[in-house]
Scaffold this motif. Structure first.
Motif, PDB file in Angstrom:
ATOM      1  N   LEU A  92       0.624  -1.517 -77.711  1.00 47.26           N
ATOM      2  CA  LEU A  92       1.649  -2.382 -77.142  1.00 47.26           C
ATOM      3  C   LEU A  92       1.353  -2.678 -75.682  1.00 47.26           C
ATOM      4  O   LEU A  92       0.816  -1.828 -74.960  1.00 47.26           O
ATOM      5  N   PRO A  93       1.712  -3.861 -75.219  1.00 47.49           N
ATOM      6  CA  PRO A  93       1.538  -4.156 -73.795  1.00 47.49           C
ATOM      7  C   PRO A  93       2.518  -3.341 -72.965  1.00 47.49           C
ATOM      8  O   PRO A  93       3.614  -3.011 -73.416  1.00 47.49           O
ATOM      9  N   SER A  94       2.117  -2.985 -71.768  1.00 48.24           N
ATOM     10  CA  SER A  94       3.002  -2.236 -70.887  1.00 48.24           C
ATOM     11  C   SER A  94       2.665  -2.572 -69.445  1.00 48.24           C
ATOM     12  O   SER A  94       1.581  -3.063 -69.140  1.00 48.24           O
ATOM     13  N   SER A  95       3.609  -2.294 -68.565  1.00 52.28           N
ATOM     14  CA  SER A  95       3.395  -2.559 -67.147  1.00 52.28           C
ATOM     15  C   SER A  95       4.162  -1.514 -66.349  1.00 52.28           C
ATOM     16  O   SER A  95       5.371  -1.355 -66.517  1.00 52.28           O
ATOM     17  N   GLU A  96       3.453  -0.783 -65.502  1.00 53.37           N
ATOM     18  CA  GLU A  96       4.090   0.196 -64.614  1.00 53.37           C
ATOM     19  C   GLU A  96       4.131  -0.399 -63.212  1.00 53.37           C
ATOM     20  O   GLU A  96       3.083  -0.650 -62.606  1.00 53.37           O
ATOM     21  N   VAL A  97       5.324  -0.640 -62.720  1.00 49.34           N
ATOM     22  CA  VAL A  97       5.500  -1.336 -61.451  1.00 49.34           C
ATOM     23  C   VAL A  97       5.763  -0.319 -60.348  1.00 49.34           C
ATOM     24  O   VAL A  97       6.641   0.543 -60.472  1.00 49.34           O
ATOM     25  N   LYS A  98       4.996  -0.411 -59.264  1.00 51.08           N
ATOM     26  CA  LYS A  98       5.177   0.462 -58.113  1.00 51.08           C
ATOM     27  C   LYS A  98       5.211  -0.375 -56.832  1.00 51.08           C
ATOM     28  O   LYS A  98       4.615  -1.443 -56.766  1.00 51.08           O
ATOM     29  N   ALA A  99       5.907   0.156 -55.855  1.00 47.23           N
ATOM     30  CA  ALA A  99       6.024  -0.546 -54.580  1.00 47.23           C
ATOM     31  C   ALA A  99       4.687  -0.593 -53.859  1.00 47.23           C
ATOM     32  O   ALA A  99       3.895   0.354 -53.916  1.00 47.23           O
ATOM     33  N   GLY A 100       4.446  -1.688 -53.163  1.00 47.42           N
ATOM     34  CA  GLY A 100       3.322  -1.761 -52.253  1.00 47.42           C
ATOM     35  C   GLY A 100       3.738  -1.263 -50.878  1.00 47.42           C
ATOM     36  O   GLY A 100       4.823  -0.704 -50.702  1.00 47.42           O
ATOM     37  N   LEU A 101       2.880  -1.426 -49.900  1.00 45.10           N
ATOM     38  CA  LEU A 101       3.174  -0.998 -48.517  1.00 45.10           C
ATOM     39  C   LEU A 101       3.637   0.455 -48.480  1.00 45.10           C
ATOM     40  O   LEU A 101       4.560   0.821 -47.739  1.00 45.10           O
ATOM     41  N   ARG A 102       2.987   1.300 -49.239  1.00 44.32           N
ATOM     42  CA  ARG A 102       3.490   2.669 -49.442  1.00 44.32           C
ATOM     43  C   ARG A 102       3.516   3.507 -48.160  1.00 44.32           C
ATOM     44  O   ARG A 102       4.459   4.273 -47.954  1.00 44.32           O
ATOM     45  N   PRO A 103       2.525   3.403 -47.261  1.00 45.06           N
ATOM     46  CA  PRO A 103       2.619   4.196 -46.019  1.00 45.06           C
ATOM     47  C   PRO A 103       3.848   3.863 -45.194  1.00 45.06           C
ATOM     48  O   PRO A 103       4.431   4.732 -44.548  1.00 45.06           O
ATOM     49  N   VAL A 104       4.268   2.598 -45.237  1.00 44.88           N
ATOM     50  CA  VAL A 104       5.440   2.181 -44.466  1.00 44.88           C
ATOM     51  C   VAL A 104       6.726   2.561 -45.186  1.00 44.88           C
ATOM     52  O   VAL A 104       7.624   3.193 -44.609  1.00 44.88           O
ATOM     53  N   LEU A 105       6.822   2.180 -46.462  1.00 42.65           N
ATOM     54  CA  LEU A 105       8.043   2.440 -47.218  1.00 42.65           C
ATOM     55  C   LEU A 105       8.286   3.934 -47.404  1.00 42.65           C
ATOM     56  O   LEU A 105       9.429   4.384 -47.479  1.00 42.65           O
ATOM     57  N   GLY A 106       7.197   4.717 -47.461  1.00 41.70           N
ATOM     58  CA  GLY A 106       7.346   6.160 -47.642  1.00 41.70           C
ATOM     59  C   GLY A 106       8.064   6.847 -46.499  1.00 41.70           C
ATOM     60  O   GLY A 106       8.579   7.954 -46.649  1.00 41.70           O
ATOM     61  N   LYS A 107       8.107   6.186 -45.326  1.00 39.31           N
ATOM     62  CA  LYS A 107       8.799   6.767 -44.182  1.00 39.31           C
ATOM     63  C   LYS A 107      10.307   6.562 -44.234  1.00 39.31           C
ATOM     64  O   LYS A 107      11.055   7.253 -43.532  1.00 39.31           O
ATOM     65  N   VAL A 108      10.754   5.596 -45.028  1.00 35.08           N
ATOM     66  CA  VAL A 108      12.186   5.260 -45.031  1.00 35.08           C
ATOM     67  C   VAL A 108      12.821   5.403 -46.409  1.00 35.08           C
ATOM     68  O   VAL A 108      14.031   5.228 -46.550  1.00 35.08           O
ATOM     69  N   ALA A 109      12.031   5.702 -47.432  1.00 37.05           N
ATOM     70  CA  ALA A 109      12.581   5.772 -48.783  1.00 37.05           C
ATOM     71  C   ALA A 109      11.843   6.820 -49.600  1.00 37.05           C
ATOM     72  O   ALA A 109      10.688   7.170 -49.307  1.00 37.05           O
ATOM     73  N   ASN A 110      12.521   7.345 -50.600  1.00 39.74           N
ATOM     74  CA  ASN A 110      11.898   8.224 -51.593  1.00 39.74           C
ATOM     75  C   ASN A 110      11.099   7.338 -52.539  1.00 39.74           C
ATOM     76  O   ASN A 110      11.671   6.577 -53.321  1.00 39.74           O
ATOM     77  N   LEU A 111       9.775   7.391 -52.455  1.00 41.62           N
ATOM     78  CA  LEU A 111       8.938   6.458 -53.206  1.00 41.62           C
ATOM     79  C   LEU A 111       9.089   6.620 -54.715  1.00 41.62           C
ATOM     80  O   LEU A 111       9.033   5.639 -55.459  1.00 41.62           O
ATOM     81  N   LYS A 112       9.295   7.843 -55.174  1.00 43.75           N
ATOM     82  CA  LYS A 112       9.459   8.046 -56.616  1.00 43.75           C
ATOM     83  C   LYS A 112      10.724   7.350 -57.110  1.00 43.75           C
ATOM     84  O   LYS A 112      10.705   6.670 -58.147  1.00 43.75           O
ATOM     85  N   GLN A 113      11.826   7.513 -56.375  1.00 41.28           N
ATOM     86  CA  GLN A 113      13.059   6.839 -56.758  1.00 41.28           C
ATOM     87  C   GLN A 113      12.928   5.332 -56.610  1.00 41.28           C
ATOM     88  O   GLN A 113      13.411   4.560 -57.451  1.00 41.28           O
ATOM     89  N   LEU A 114      12.247   4.875 -55.550  1.00 38.58           N
ATOM     90  CA  LEU A 114      12.066   3.445 -55.339  1.00 38.58           C
ATOM     91  C   LEU A 114      11.223   2.836 -56.453  1.00 38.58           C
ATOM     92  O   LEU A 114      11.553   1.773 -56.977  1.00 38.58           O
ATOM     93  N   ASP A 115      10.145   3.525 -56.820  1.00 39.28           N
ATOM     94  CA  ASP A 115       9.303   3.027 -57.910  1.00 39.28           C
ATOM     95  C   ASP A 115      10.098   2.928 -59.211  1.00 39.28           C
ATOM     96  O   ASP A 115       9.960   1.962 -59.966  1.00 39.28           O
TER      97      ASP A 115
END
Length: 414
Positions: free
Chosen positions: A343-366
């Motif tokens: 089956l087709p699938s797509s796992e979407v994750k945030a870009g700009l991770r060094p920046v966003l990681g300072k202000v957000a929980n990346l796991k929750q954001l992803d």
């Protein structure tokens, strides 16, 4: 005889499933301004009605308009939307695929900006997720009222032509909050030990059974665990399975985690990855407790070989498909009739991770972005358009903010 994906299945209450594929619940956010089902929602489900599933389960329908998980939730409190609900179910009447409505109360996970009401929960313990609000502890009379709301929503669903309901007992919503000692710290009839913590879900099941006909199916989506230290454990989950079976449940779908600890979106260990499904090992461990009640497993399945193996081995009876159905709405037909292997699938994750990681929980954001990206695909189908696998994480972030407000991105301390 060997069971295959194409094998029919008879549920304990007598309902027939043509095969072992279930379209699992996905929150569509396509209700209208008055919390009724929209034409876009009906148009979306027409795709799945033609998809060749043995069972289709809707996204969570709320039982109280004051407490909604997100904008666009359908709510059933009475029969005011009966005509629209009948239109929603109409495409399934002649196709042979039962349509079940997932019924839910978000508890402390309610979006306070949507309902304009302070969230409620078994205990006044705030969720550690972005944008959450500290809930108010429910009074005994309020708990009994919520139980009856589940029954009312189920009775209306039956009148509208739905073949059953699924109680949402996973992912941190109200049923899960009652089950977990982390979120239920009551010392009355609704908490204090494992037996009293599971009373709420048992009373909900009993109330639904009393309000609907014997042939109306009732299932549950249940956490194997909430994957938090001191929380709801697999041993406690097995006790809940045994209690639900004794009360006459028709189908148990296994999931796990919450939006604080999203196991349903997490990384698999190697032994799990080989079999694809996140919760297959736990499902196999409750086979004897289930005593003939079918077990569905959702989360991680991508190859037809792994799905066939899971069913043939008896580790589960039904294969639940969620996110893949956003890209391929006729997935069962593609596998059973066209020989599709993966089956087709797509796992979407945030870009700009060094920046966003300072202000957000990346796991929750992803996790939030992945949900938003797949919700966008549902909205495309609701508009009569094909899914778009090229959609970017930035577009998902934009629509996440528009749908849920800036609180969707705020990091939560503590």
């Amino acid at each position: 005889m060997t069971t295959h994906l194409s094998s029919p299945l008879t549920l304990p209450g007598g309902q027939q499933l043509a095969n072992r594929f279930m379209k699992s619940a996905l929150s569509e956010s396509l209700g209208d301004r008055d919390c009724g089902p929209s034409e876009r929602l009906q148009r979306l489900y027409a795709w799945w009605a033609r998809g060749g599933y043995g069972l289709v389960v809707t996204g969570n329908v709320m039982v109280d308009r004051r407490h909604r998980g997100e904008p666009g939730n359908v709510v059933i409190e009475d029969e005011r939307h009966l005509a629209g609900l009948r239109a929603w179910a109409s495409d399934f009447q002649d196709g042979g695929t039962p349509l079940w409505m997932q019924v839910n109360h978000p508890g402390r996970q309610a979006n306070a900006l949507v309902g304009r009401t302070r969230p409620v929960a078994p205990s006044a313990i705030q969720a550690r997720v972005p944008g959450s609000v500290k809930p108010r502890a429910l009074e005994d009379a309020e708990i009994r009222d919520i139980v009856e709301r589940y029954a009312t929503a189920s009775a209306v669903a039956e009148s509208a032509g739905f073949a059953g309901v699924q109680i949402h007992g996973a992912h941190g919503y109200l049923v899960t909050q009652f089950l977990s000692p982390l979120t239920n710290q009551r010392d009355d009839a609704w908490g204090g030990d494992a037996e009293r913590r599971r009373r709420f879900v048992i009373e909900v099941l009993r109330a639904i059974r009393a309000a609907t006909s014997p042939g109306f199916a009732v299932g549950i989506k249940l956490n194997s665990a909430d994957f938090q230290r001191g929380g709801f454990t697999e041993d406690e989950s097995r006790e809940v399975v045994a209690a639900l079976v004794a009360e006459g449940i028709d189908l148990i779908e296994i999931s796990g985690g919450s939006y604080e600890a999203p196991a349903m979106m997490g990384t698999m260990r190697a032994s799990t990855a080989a079999r694809e499904a996140y919760f297959l090992e736990y499902a196999a461990s409750v086979r004897d407790l289930a005593a003939g009640v079918p077990i569905a497993v959702t989360g991680g399945f991508r190859s037809s070989a792994a799905m066939e193996s899971a069913v043939a081995s008896g580790d589960c009876d039904v294969v639940g498909l969620g996110r893949p159905t956003c890209l391929l709405p006729d997935a069962p037909r593609a596998i059973l009739h066209d020989g599709l292997a993966t089956l087709p699938s797509s796992e979407v994750k945030a870009g700009l991770r060094p920046v966003l990681g300072k202000v957000a929980n990346l796991k929750q954001l992803d996790g939030a972005l992945d949900l938003s990206w797949h919700t966008d695909q549902l909205h495309r189908m609701g508009a009569g358009k094909e899914p778009d696998p090229r959609r970017t994480w930035g577009e998902a972030a934009l629509w996440l903010g528009l749908r849920n407000g800036p609180g969707a991105f705020r990091a939560k301390r503590g």
